[in-house]
Design a protein around this motif. Structure first.
Motif, PDB file in Angstrom:
ATOM      1  N   UNK A  44      20.976  15.537  21.769  1.00 49.25           N
ATOM      2  CA  UNK A  44      21.100  16.864  22.371  1.00 49.25           C
ATOM      3  C   UNK A  44      20.593  17.914  21.387  1.00 49.25           C
ATOM      4  N   UNK A  45      19.689  18.747  21.844  1.00 47.25           N
ATOM      5  CA  UNK A  45      19.124  19.822  21.019  1.00 47.25           C
ATOM      6  C   UNK A  45      19.444  21.139  21.716  1.00 47.25           C
ATOM      7  N   UNK A  46      20.319  21.942  21.093  1.00 46.15           N
ATOM      8  CA  UNK A  46      20.825  23.155  21.747  1.00 46.15           C
ATOM      9  C   UNK A  46      20.605  24.380  20.866  1.00 46.15           C
ATOM     10  N   UNK A  82      15.023  29.328  21.587  1.00 46.41           N
ATOM     11  CA  UNK A  82      14.184  28.192  21.978  1.00 46.41           C
ATOM     12  C   UNK A  82      14.766  26.870  21.514  1.00 46.41           C
ATOM     13  N   UNK A  83      14.694  25.890  22.404  1.00 57.74           N
ATOM     14  CA  UNK A  83      15.027  24.504  22.095  1.00 57.74           C
ATOM     15  C   UNK A  83      13.816  23.664  22.507  1.00 57.74           C
ATOM     16  N   UNK A  98      17.518  18.990  26.159  1.00 55.75           N
ATOM     17  CA  UNK A  98      17.154  20.238  25.497  1.00 55.75           C
ATOM     18  C   UNK A  98      17.811  21.387  26.251  1.00 55.75           C
ATOM     19  N   UNK A  99      18.496  22.264  25.516  1.00 55.00           N
ATOM     20  CA  UNK A  99      19.216  23.365  26.152  1.00 55.00           C
ATOM     21  C   UNK A  99      19.017  24.648  25.352  1.00 55.00           C
ATOM     22  N   UNK A 137      13.780  29.604  26.256  1.00 52.68           N
ATOM     23  CA  UNK A 137      12.951  28.492  26.706  1.00 52.68           C
ATOM     24  C   UNK A 137      13.427  27.162  26.140  1.00 52.68           C
ATOM     25  N   UNK A 138      13.428  26.158  27.005  1.00 59.78           N
ATOM     26  CA  UNK A 138      13.609  24.760  26.605  1.00 59.78           C
ATOM     27  C   UNK A 138      12.322  24.047  27.003  1.00 59.78           C
TER      28      UNK A 138
END
Length: 204
Positions: A44-46, A82-83, A98-99, A137-138
């Motif tokens: 998870x990339x937040x 941004x993610x 991606x969040x 933006x993701x």
């Protein structure tokens, strides 16, 4: 968080004025970039921003034969949240999420309060300018070559910003014994971009 407050009140002269200027520029990023190898069941990339900014100017004058009260408030905000996955990211996982979240709420505000009263003439003027630009933006970067090893990919972008420009008279309302005038101008310029995307030419 950025707050600017200006207050002016003149008792011995006939003019009261205030100017408040607030400027906020911020970048919030979370990413997996080139040549990065990650092995995990869930990735998870937040990126989350809760920045806020406001400018408040109050110009009041209640004395003299002629009273003038002027207030000017300017609030300028430029935010990027941004993610993303960059070129060459190598992820071995079951799910990749991606969040990107911009949670400014209702805290982008420019407010001008003006007022004047004189024995003969009173004039009050207020000007509020609120300029807000956000980019949330993701995404998978343009032309990125990414190996997800068959993982499910989810991209989510959320923005809940609210912007307010407010120019109002105070309780005196620009009154005068013989003549009173008041003018209030509020301008709100908003450019909010929210996106979840796979970039042009990306291979996943």
């Amino acid at each position: 968080q950025d707050h600017v407050i200006a207050l002016a009140r003149e008792r011995d002269v006939d003019v009261g004025g205030a100017i408040a200027i607030s400027t906020l520029t911020a970048n919030t990023e979370a990413y997996i970039d080139s040549q990065t190898l990650i092995t995990a069941p869930t990735v998870t990339v937040t990126a989350t921003s809760t920045d806020s900014a406001s400018a408040l100017a109050t110009g009041v004058n209640t004395t003299g034969d002629t009273g003038v009260g002027v207030a000017v408030a300017v609030n300028h905000v430029n935010l990027t949240t941004a993610s993303y996955l960059g070129n060459g990211a190598d992820i071995d996982a079951d799910t990749v999420t991606l969040s990107a979240n911009e949670l400014g709420g209702n805290t982008f505000t420019a407010s001008a309060i003006s007022g004047a009263s004189g024995k003969d003439t009173g004039f009050a003027g207020g000007f509020a300018l609120n300029i807000v630009s956000t980019n949330t933006a993701a995404f998978v970067a343009d032309n990125a070559a990414i190996d997800l090893h068959g993982a499910d990919l989810t991209l989510t972008a959320t923005s809940t910003t609210k912007s307010v420009a407010d120019a109002t008279p105070n309780t005196n309302k620009g009154t005068g014994g013989d003549f009173g005038a008041g003018i209030s101008i509020a301008i709100n310029v908003v450019d909010n971009l929210t996106s979840a995307r796979i970039g042009d030419g990306a291979a996943i």
